[in-house]
Design a protein around this motif. Sequence first.
Motif, short mmCIF file in Angstrom:
data_model
loop_
_atom_site.label_atom_id
_atom_site.label_comp_id
_atom_site.label_asym_id
_atom_site.label_seq_id
_atom_site.Cartn_x
_atom_site.Cartn_y
_atom_site.Cartn_z
N GLU A 30 0.82 -1.21 0.00
CA GLU A 30 0.00 0.00 0.00
C GLU A 30 0.86 1.26 0.00
O GLU A 30 0.56 2.22 -0.70
CB GLU A 30 -0.93 0.02 1.22
CG GLU A 30 -2.02 -1.01 1.19
CD GLU A 30 -3.12 -0.73 0.18
OE1 GLU A 30 -3.07 0.28 -0.55
OE2 GLU A 30 -4.05 -1.54 0.13
N ARG A 33 2.36 1.79 -3.46
CA ARG A 33 1.35 2.28 -4.40
C ARG A 33 1.04 3.75 -4.15
O ARG A 33 0.92 4.55 -5.08
CB ARG A 33 0.09 1.44 -4.28
CG ARG A 33 -0.98 1.80 -5.27
CD ARG A 33 -2.05 0.71 -5.33
NE ARG A 33 -3.12 1.15 -6.16
CZ ARG A 33 -4.26 1.68 -5.71
NH1 ARG A 33 -4.47 1.79 -4.42
NH2 ARG A 33 -5.20 2.07 -6.53
N ASN A 36 3.84 5.89 -5.44
CA ASN A 36 3.80 5.96 -6.90
C ASN A 36 2.72 6.95 -7.36
O ASN A 36 2.95 7.74 -8.29
CB ASN A 36 3.54 4.58 -7.48
CG ASN A 36 3.59 4.57 -8.99
OD1 ASN A 36 4.37 5.28 -9.59
ND2 ASN A 36 2.74 3.76 -9.59
N THR A 104 -7.63 2.04 -1.56
CA THR A 104 -6.60 1.07 -1.23
C THR A 104 -6.89 -0.28 -1.87
O THR A 104 -8.03 -0.59 -2.21
CB THR A 104 -6.49 0.90 0.29
OG1 THR A 104 -7.73 0.46 0.81
CG2 THR A 104 -6.10 2.20 0.95
N LEU A 105 -5.85 -1.06 -2.02
CA LEU A 105 -5.99 -2.41 -2.58
C LEU A 105 -6.64 -3.35 -1.57
O LEU A 105 -7.45 -4.21 -1.94
CB LEU A 105 -4.62 -2.97 -2.97
CG LEU A 105 -3.88 -2.26 -4.09
CD1 LEU A 105 -2.47 -2.81 -4.20
CD2 LEU A 105 -4.62 -2.45 -5.39
#
Length: 124
Positions: A30, A33, A36, A104-105
């Motif tokens: 997380e 990501r 990024n 979020t994933l």
Amino acid sequence: MPRSSERGAVAVEFAILAPLLIMLLLGIMEFGRAYNVQVSLSNAAREGVRVMAISNDQTAAKTAAKSAAVSLNPQLADTNFTFSPTSCTSGAQMSVTIKYTLSTLTGIAGPFPMQGVGVMVCGG
């Protein structure tokens, strides 16, 4: 050979540590990501303000910013942009702010509001 009283100790230790290790792995994913996305937003804002400072065209600036942030999912929309001031006069300072909400994933935390800001002198 292990004693019979210690049988299953490794399974218990693994059951205790496995959730912690999985949470650590998910946290690293997380954070990577989010980092990024922040870099993409900063680059997009820089490209948008550069085009705005040169051409004084908000549509072209939004297009340039969207092209610089193609890795974002969902993509940037026109509502994500704020130009301050709305038009560029030579020698004035232009600011482009891009606001984005990162989902979020894992769904454990978030969503997180993020923003990228680009500032440049108009006509320069």
